[in-house]
Design a protein around this motif. Structure first.
Motif, short mmCIF file in Angstrom:
data_model
loop_
_atom_site.label_atom_id
_atom_site.label_comp_id
_atom_site.label_asym_id
_atom_site.label_seq_id
_atom_site.Cartn_x
_atom_site.Cartn_y
_atom_site.Cartn_z
N LEU A 87 0.73 -1.24 0.07
CA LEU A 87 0.05 -0.06 0.00
C LEU A 87 0.89 1.20 0.06
CD1 LEU A 87 -2.83 -1.16 2.33
CD2 LEU A 87 -2.96 -0.96 0.05
N ILE A 88 1.78 1.16 0.89
CA ILE A 88 2.76 2.38 0.92
C ILE A 88 3.61 2.49 -0.38
CG2 ILE A 88 4.92 3.22 2.04
CD1 ILE A 88 3.85 1.87 4.46
N LEU A 89 3.90 1.57 -1.01
CA LEU A 89 4.77 1.64 -2.36
C LEU A 89 3.68 2.08 -3.23
CD1 LEU A 89 7.31 1.09 -3.99
CD2 LEU A 89 6.43 -1.14 -4.29
N PHE A 90 2.43 1.64 -3.48
CA PHE A 90 1.34 2.07 -4.29
C PHE A 90 1.29 3.35 -4.37
CE2 PHE A 90 -2.97 3.14 -4.86
CZ PHE A 90 -3.22 2.88 -6.12
N ARG A 91 1.23 3.79 -3.10
CA ARG A 91 0.65 5.41 -2.93
C ARG A 91 1.74 6.36 -3.26
NH1 ARG A 91 1.56 8.50 1.30
NH2 ARG A 91 1.84 6.77 2.72
N GLN A 92 2.98 5.85 -2.69
CA GLN A 92 4.34 6.69 -3.13
C GLN A 92 4.41 6.65 -4.38
OE1 GLN A 92 7.10 5.28 -0.26
NE2 GLN A 92 6.38 6.58 1.30
N THR A 93 4.41 5.65 -5.22
CA THR A 93 4.55 5.52 -6.62
C THR A 93 3.82 6.49 -7.36
OG1 THR A 93 5.39 3.31 -6.49
CG2 THR A 93 4.54 4.17 -8.34
N LEU A 94 2.61 6.45 -7.04
CA LEU A 94 1.77 7.50 -7.66
C LEU A 94 1.77 8.91 -7.04
CD1 LEU A 94 -1.58 5.22 -7.92
CD2 LEU A 94 0.47 5.60 -9.66
N GLY A 95 2.64 9.30 -5.94
CA GLY A 95 2.64 10.35 -5.50
C GLY A 95 1.45 11.07 -4.80
N MET A 96 0.69 10.14 -4.20
CA MET A 96 -0.46 10.44 -3.58
C MET A 96 -0.34 10.39 -2.07
SD MET A 96 -3.29 7.98 -5.32
CE MET A 96 -3.95 8.65 -6.83
N THR A 97 -1.01 11.16 -1.34
CA THR A 97 -1.12 11.43 0.19
C THR A 97 -2.30 10.06 0.32
OG1 THR A 97 -3.42 12.74 0.13
CG2 THR A 97 -1.19 13.96 0.24
N GLN A 98 -2.40 9.69 1.70
CA GLN A 98 -3.36 8.69 2.09
C GLN A 98 -4.77 9.12 1.65
OE1 GLN A 98 -2.60 8.12 6.30
NE2 GLN A 98 -0.94 6.63 5.88
N SER A 99 -4.88 10.28 1.88
CA SER A 99 -6.31 10.79 1.65
C SER A 99 -6.73 10.64 0.18
CB SER A 99 -6.51 12.40 2.08
OG SER A 99 -6.36 12.47 3.47
N GLU A 100 -5.73 10.96 -0.74
CA GLU A 100 -6.06 10.95 -2.11
C GLU A 100 -6.27 9.38 -2.61
OE1 GLU A 100 -3.53 14.76 -3.68
OE2 GLU A 100 -2.55 12.95 -3.25
N ALA A 101 -5.20 8.60 -1.96
CA ALA A 101 -5.38 7.04 -2.51
C ALA A 101 -6.69 6.46 -1.77
CB ALA A 101 -4.21 6.36 -1.69
N ALA A 102 -6.89 6.92 -0.55
CA ALA A 102 -8.24 6.23 -0.13
C ALA A 102 -9.45 6.81 -0.89
CB ALA A 102 -8.28 6.83 1.48
N ARG A 103 -9.21 7.99 -1.20
CA ARG A 103 -10.37 8.48 -2.07
C ARG A 103 -10.67 7.86 -3.62
NH1 ARG A 103 -8.85 13.50 -3.16
NH2 ARG A 103 -8.87 13.91 -1.08
N VAL A 132 -4.33 -2.86 -11.42
CA VAL A 132 -5.01 -2.32 -12.46
C VAL A 132 -4.83 -0.78 -12.41
CG1 VAL A 132 -7.31 -1.63 -13.43
CG2 VAL A 132 -6.74 -4.02 -12.98
N ALA A 133 -4.74 -0.15 -11.15
CA ALA A 133 -4.67 1.20 -10.99
C ALA A 133 -3.13 1.68 -11.49
CB ALA A 133 -4.95 1.36 -9.49
N VAL A 134 -2.14 0.96 -11.10
CA VAL A 134 -0.95 1.06 -11.28
C VAL A 134 -0.68 1.15 -12.86
CG1 VAL A 134 1.65 0.47 -11.16
CG2 VAL A 134 0.32 0.82 -9.21
N GLN A 135 -1.17 0.00 -13.39
CA GLN A 135 -1.12 -0.13 -15.04
C GLN A 135 -1.69 1.12 -15.62
OE1 GLN A 135 -2.88 -3.89 -15.62
NE2 GLN A 135 -1.12 -5.03 -14.89
N THR A 136 -2.87 1.57 -15.18
CA THR A 136 -3.63 2.81 -15.82
C THR A 136 -2.61 3.76 -15.52
OG1 THR A 136 -5.72 1.53 -15.42
CG2 THR A 136 -5.77 3.79 -15.62
N TRP A 137 -2.07 4.15 -14.36
CA TRP A 137 -1.52 5.18 -13.95
C TRP A 137 -0.07 5.27 -15.20
CZ3 TRP A 137 3.70 5.60 -12.22
CH2 TRP A 137 4.00 6.95 -11.86
N LYS A 138 0.56 4.21 -15.09
CA LYS A 138 1.92 3.92 -16.11
C LYS A 138 1.35 4.50 -17.60
CE LYS A 138 4.48 0.81 -13.42
NZ LYS A 138 4.97 -0.59 -13.38
N ARG A 139 0.17 4.02 -18.05
CA ARG A 139 -0.49 4.27 -19.30
C ARG A 139 -0.52 5.77 -19.57
NH1 ARG A 139 -3.14 -0.47 -19.26
NH2 ARG A 139 -4.93 0.70 -18.49
N GLU A 140 -1.23 6.19 -18.54
CA GLU A 140 -1.45 7.94 -18.41
C GLU A 140 -0.20 8.69 -18.70
OE1 GLU A 140 -4.40 9.42 -19.21
OE2 GLU A 140 -4.97 7.19 -19.59
#
Length: 77
Positions: free
Chosen positions: A15-31, A60-68
């Motif tokens: 979860l931490i790696l996912f959130r940090q990879t996307l540059g998100m806060t906990q609130s953003e990832a949760a939302r 799926v979220a990480v794959q989508t983010w990478k594509r974007e």
């Protein structure tokens, strides 16, 4: 990922790696996943555990983010 009787589980480190990879806060990832920041925080701090299906959602979220990111790259107009 940890495994219980063949079931892959999301760990706090995932979860931490996912959130940090996307540059998100906990609130953003949760939302993004439709949960509260408190819930996300409990998952990251191993106080409660996310549902098993969340692993696929994160993948799926990480794959989508990478594509974007590839679409927005200056070398890839």
């Amino acid at each position: 990922m940890t495994s219980t009787a063949g079931t892959k589980r999301v760990t706090p480190q995932h979860l931490i790696l996912f959130r940090q990879t996307l540059g998100m806060t906990q609130s953003e990832a949760a939302r993004m996943l439709g949960v509260t920041r408190v819930t996300w925080n409990r998952w990251e701090n191993d106080r409660t555990h996310p549902p098993d299906f969340l692993l696929k959602v994160l993948q799926v979220a990480v794959q989508t983010w990478k594509r974007e990111q590839g679409k927005q790259s200056p070398t890839n107009p």
